[in-house]
Design a protein around this motif. Structure first.
Motif, PDB file in Angstrom:
ATOM      1  N   ASP A 144      46.901  70.043  29.145  1.00 30.36           N
ATOM      2  CA  ASP A 144      46.254  71.244  28.612  1.00 30.36           C
ATOM      3  C   ASP A 144      45.962  72.245  29.728  1.00 30.36           C
ATOM      4  O   ASP A 144      46.078  73.464  29.522  1.00 30.36           O
ATOM      5  CB  ASP A 144      44.948  70.875  27.894  1.00 30.36           C
ATOM      6  CG  ASP A 144      45.198  70.112  26.599  1.00 30.36           C
ATOM      7  OD1 ASP A 144      46.326  70.208  26.077  1.00 30.36           O
ATOM      8  OD2 ASP A 144      44.266  69.440  26.123  1.00 30.36           O
ATOM      9  N   MET A 145      45.586  71.730  30.902  1.00 33.07           N
ATOM     10  CA  MET A 145      45.300  72.631  32.023  1.00 33.07           C
ATOM     11  C   MET A 145      46.558  73.351  32.475  1.00 33.07           C
ATOM     12  O   MET A 145      46.533  74.563  32.748  1.00 33.07           O
ATOM     13  CB  MET A 145      44.701  71.830  33.178  1.00 33.07           C
ATOM     14  CG  MET A 145      43.340  71.233  32.889  1.00 33.07           C
ATOM     15  SD  MET A 145      42.743  70.240  34.263  1.00 33.07           S
ATOM     16  CE  MET A 145      41.381  69.372  33.476  1.00 33.07           C
ATOM     17  N   LEU A 146      47.665  72.618  32.563  1.00 32.03           N
ATOM     18  CA  LEU A 146      48.929  73.255  32.942  1.00 32.03           C
ATOM     19  C   LEU A 146      49.329  74.304  31.904  1.00 32.03           C
ATOM     20  O   LEU A 146      49.764  75.417  32.266  1.00 32.03           O
ATOM     21  CB  LEU A 146      50.027  72.200  33.087  1.00 32.03           C
ATOM     22  CG  LEU A 146      51.446  72.734  33.329  1.00 32.03           C
ATOM     23  CD1 LEU A 146      51.490  73.558  34.621  1.00 32.03           C
ATOM     24  CD2 LEU A 146      52.449  71.593  33.378  1.00 32.03           C
ATOM     25  N   ASP A 147      49.175  73.971  30.635  1.00 31.08           N
ATOM     26  CA  ASP A 147      49.542  74.923  29.585  1.00 31.08           C
ATOM     27  C   ASP A 147      48.644  76.162  29.631  1.00 31.08           C
ATOM     28  O   ASP A 147      49.108  77.286  29.377  1.00 31.08           O
ATOM     29  CB  ASP A 147      49.451  74.258  28.214  1.00 31.08           C
ATOM     30  CG  ASP A 147      50.593  73.288  27.965  1.00 31.08           C
ATOM     31  OD1 ASP A 147      51.626  73.401  28.644  1.00 31.08           O
ATOM     32  OD2 ASP A 147      50.449  72.408  27.088  1.00 31.08           O
ATOM     33  N   ALA A 148      47.358  75.970  29.927  1.00 29.21           N
ATOM     34  CA  ALA A 148      46.460  77.120  30.036  1.00 29.21           C
ATOM     35  C   ALA A 148      46.853  77.983  31.230  1.00 29.21           C
ATOM     36  O   ALA A 148      46.852  79.221  31.149  1.00 29.21           O
ATOM     37  CB  ALA A 148      45.013  76.642  30.175  1.00 29.21           C
ATOM     38  N   PHE A 149      47.199  77.349  32.345  1.00 30.77           N
ATOM     39  CA  PHE A 149      47.646  78.085  33.533  1.00 30.77           C
ATOM     40  C   PHE A 149      48.896  78.903  33.217  1.00 30.77           C
ATOM     41  O   PHE A 149      49.044  80.044  33.657  1.00 30.77           O
ATOM     42  CB  PHE A 149      47.917  77.087  34.668  1.00 30.77           C
ATOM     43  CG  PHE A 149      48.556  77.703  35.881  1.00 30.77           C
ATOM     44  CD1 PHE A 149      47.797  78.410  36.799  1.00 30.77           C
ATOM     45  CD2 PHE A 149      49.927  77.567  36.114  1.00 30.77           C
ATOM     46  CE1 PHE A 149      48.387  78.974  37.931  1.00 30.77           C
ATOM     47  CE2 PHE A 149      50.517  78.131  37.231  1.00 30.77           C
ATOM     48  CZ  PHE A 149      49.742  78.840  38.141  1.00 30.77           C
ATOM     49  N   ALA A 150      49.814  78.295  32.427  1.00 32.27           N
ATOM     50  CA  ALA A 150      51.096  78.938  32.131  1.00 32.27           C
ATOM     51  C   ALA A 150      51.007  79.912  30.966  1.00 32.27           C
ATOM     52  O   ALA A 150      51.965  80.660  30.720  1.00 32.27           O
ATOM     53  CB  ALA A 150      52.145  77.861  31.827  1.00 32.27           C
ATOM     54  N   SER A 371      55.737  74.166  39.084  1.00 34.79           N
ATOM     55  CA  SER A 371      56.096  74.544  40.461  1.00 34.79           C
ATOM     56  C   SER A 371      55.204  75.690  40.936  1.00 34.79           C
ATOM     57  O   SER A 371      54.755  75.706  42.092  1.00 34.79           O
ATOM     58  CB  SER A 371      57.564  74.969  40.514  1.00 34.79           C
ATOM     59  OG  SER A 371      58.411  73.892  40.140  1.00 34.79           O
ATOM     60  N   ALA A 372      54.939  76.649  40.024  1.00 37.57           N
ATOM     61  CA  ALA A 372      54.074  77.765  40.397  1.00 37.57           C
ATOM     62  C   ALA A 372      52.649  77.285  40.663  1.00 37.57           C
ATOM     63  O   ALA A 372      51.993  77.742  41.608  1.00 37.57           O
ATOM     64  CB  ALA A 372      54.084  78.818  39.295  1.00 37.57           C
ATOM     65  N   LEU A 373      52.158  76.354  39.825  1.00 34.28           N
ATOM     66  CA  LEU A 373      50.812  75.807  40.038  1.00 34.28           C
ATOM     67  C   LEU A 373      50.748  75.038  41.351  1.00 34.28           C
ATOM     68  O   LEU A 373      49.787  75.172  42.119  1.00 34.28           O
ATOM     69  CB  LEU A 373      50.427  74.900  38.872  1.00 34.28           C
ATOM     70  CG  LEU A 373      49.067  74.210  38.984  1.00 34.28           C
ATOM     71  CD1 LEU A 373      47.936  75.228  39.089  1.00 34.28           C
ATOM     72  CD2 LEU A 373      48.824  73.289  37.789  1.00 34.28           C
ATOM     73  N   ASP A 374      51.778  74.241  41.615  1.00 30.69           N
ATOM     74  CA  ASP A 374      51.802  73.484  42.876  1.00 30.69           C
ATOM     75  C   ASP A 374      51.736  74.433  44.069  1.00 30.69           C
ATOM     76  O   ASP A 374      50.984  74.200  45.036  1.00 30.69           O
ATOM     77  CB  ASP A 374      53.076  72.645  42.951  1.00 30.69           C
ATOM     78  CG  ASP A 374      53.120  71.560  41.882  1.00 30.69           C
ATOM     79  OD1 ASP A 374      52.058  71.291  41.288  1.00 30.69           O
ATOM     80  OD2 ASP A 374      54.211  71.003  41.661  1.00 30.69           O
TER      81      ASP A 374
END
Length: 549
Positions: A144-150, A371-374
């Motif tokens: 969910d955190m990755l999806d919110a970031f994206a 990749s962008a979050l990393d």
């Protein structure tokens, strides 16, 4: 936003009122002064499971009240609506714990369960620290955190809609198959029964009609004999001949009777007419009773066949025709069901393909944004003196579901060449704090209207690293509210609002209190954090430099 916290008779607090503000709120104080008690109290009113014994010694009960400001679109409103609790712009939570351990809670003066409090807390507060198992360290929330970031709202909506369509198509196929299996199990019986009923072709009311005909034919032989005898007596050798002779004799004598026989002759004429009618009626009755000897046998056979068929299927004779239609309809459903199943299976293949396409699009976007979050987290780690660490978002296949078919987990490797693993398994205390902070900074837009609490997240760091931690906490607080419990002067100096937690002994009892600090008092507090109990001029100068930096 958490606006106020009122604590009464909990642990070593007798009465405490704190008015928190937007931005970065820092709480400092010596070890053991009671900073953790504030978090325990807040956790208590939010329904979190914590210490068993909270009531201050000698008090009958402890009580905590928390006041939150809610925006019009705050997610807490959905929880309140489901619980049937009205709410305006202010949300008041109050929870009482008696000395015997009984807990009672109210939300806006309505009694509420701990479950409702915990559901509200998920929308109101995030707690981050080295033992954080509710937020960033919980792998179940990483996707969910990755999806919110994206910003995957649209893609996830597509996947969920495709999943619902696929699930509906699967249910339709399963139901049709089950229905067909049930019909196929009795197909031979249905086809045989329909053939029998079609051959018999029973009609409504036929049983009663056949029974009447049968009874009539059974009694017809005796009745016909009696009627035939009567017919003979009325015929040419019986009553008719006698009447004719009488009329002939009287007619011959009439000329000599001076009219006395006219009336009798007229009466005999009328009698002859009636006799003729009677003969015609009796003759018609004889004709009606005249039947083929095999007709009775045929009638009985059909009557018995209809009744036997009715007994066989457990229905009334008059319901056989309708029952036959029912069986024919079931057979027709079987034949049509094969076609329906073929169409439904085609629809299912389309639904699965649509879900696969939507899930694939979401997976591809997750990989891209992972990749962008990393990269974003790695950029945050460098100022935190962790430039050699590696943060990676691991995406692995998972069972298909309404959120796609990916499992997401945040992993770290603290040194080059070291294996990556879960955050809470690989990083040490200080490293973990910095990883969490870097990740939270990158995910700062994830949840609006949530008060973020960091419990000694700066533990184990100092100097420039602590300053970097403070700057990032201040950045997080720009668009919301952050509460930080800290021992770091660099972090404390970044606060927009500062409270000191301190203990004092009154009448032999140790009590904890929280004091808001003005600018001068902040300088002394940060100097104490730098120098210890003895505050020097140099420490004050360093404190002022931190506050002005």
């Amino acid at each position: 936003m958490l606006r106020a916290l009122d604590i009464r008779d909990l642990l070593i607090i007798d009465r405490l009122e704190i008015a928190f503000q937007p931005g970065l709120n820092v709480l400092t104080g010596e070890t053991g002064a009671g900073k953790s008690i504030l978090l325990d109290s807040l956790g208590f009113v939010l329904g979190w499971r914590g210490r068993a014994e909270l009531v201050r010694q000698g008090a009958e009960q402890g009580e905590v009240t928390a006041v939150f400001d809610l925006s019009a679109d705050h997610p807490a409103r959905a929880v309140l609506d489901e619980a049937g609790i009205p709410c305006g712009s202010e949300l008041i939570l109050r929870r009482v714990n008696t000395a015997e351990g009984r807990k009672t809670a109210w939300v806006n003066d309505r009694r509420a369960s701990g479950e409702v409090l915990r559901a509200l807390s998920e929308t109101l507060v995030e707690l981050h620290g080295q033992h954080d198992d509710r937020g960033l360290l919980n792998p179940r929330g990483h996707r969910d955190m990755l999806d919110a970031f994206a910003g995957h709202d649209d893609l996830r909506a597509d996947v969920r809609a495709a999943w619902r369509a696929r699930a509906a198509a699967e249910r339709a196929v399963a139901e049709t198959k089950a229905a067909l299996e049930a019909v196929r199990a009795e197909e031979d019986f249905l086809r045989h029964s329909v053939a029998e009923l079609d051959g018999l072709a029973p009609e409504q009311g036929e049983d009663a009609a056949l029974d009447v005909a049968r009874r009539r034919m059974q009694g017809a032989e005796k009745v016909r004999t009696d009627i035939a005898r009567a017919y003979d007596l009325l015929g040419g050798s019986g009553a008719e001949a006698a009447l004719m002779d009488a009329m002939r004799w009287l007619d011959g004598a009439a000329a000599e009777s001076d009219g006395t026989l006219d009336a009798p002759l007229a009466a005999l004429g009328r009698a002859m007419v009636e006799l003729t009618e009677a003969q015609s009626g009796v003759a018609a009755s004889l004709d009606a009773l005249d039947f083929n000897p095999t007709e009775l046998e045929e009638t009985e056979e059909r009557l018995f066949a209809i009744r036997a068929m009715a007994r066989k299927h457990g229905v009334l004779s008059d319901d056989l025709a309708e029952f036959a239609e029912t069986l024919r309809a079931r057979l027709a459903a079987l034949d049509a069901g094969e076609g329906d199943l073929a169409r439904q299976e085609a629809d299912l293949r389309k639904a699965r393909a649509a879900f696969d396409a939507a899930a694939e699009a979401l997976s591809a976007s997750r990989v891209e944004h992972a990749s962008a979050l990393d990269a974003a987290v790695m950029a945050e780690l460098a100022p935190l003196k962790m430039e050699r660490a590696v943060f990676a978002t691991a995406i692995t296949p998972a069972d298909p579901g309404p959120d796609g078919r990916d499992s997401v987990a945040f992993t770290v490797a603290t040194n080059p060449g070291a294996p990556a693993g879960p955050l809470n398994k690989i990083a040490s205390g200080g490293e973990l704090s910095r990883f969490l902070l870097a990740l939270k900074v990158c995910l700062t837009g994830e949840r609006a209207g949530v008060t973020m609490i960091f419990d000694e997240i700066d533990r184990g760091v100092g100097g420039a690293t602590a300053d970097a931690v403070g700057r990032r906490l201040a950045k997080l607080a720009q668009s919301g509210q952050v509460l930080v419990v800290t021992h770091s002067p660099q972090v404390a100096a970044r606060g927009a609002h500062h409270w000191r937690v301190q203990k004092q002994v009154e009448e032999g009892m140790t009590l904890s209190t929280v004091v808001p600090l003005a600018k001068t008092e902040r300088t002394d507090e940060i100097a104490r954090m730098l120098a210890g109990d003895t505050i020097t001029k140099e420490a004050r100068a360093a404190a002022r430099a931190l506050l002005e930096g």
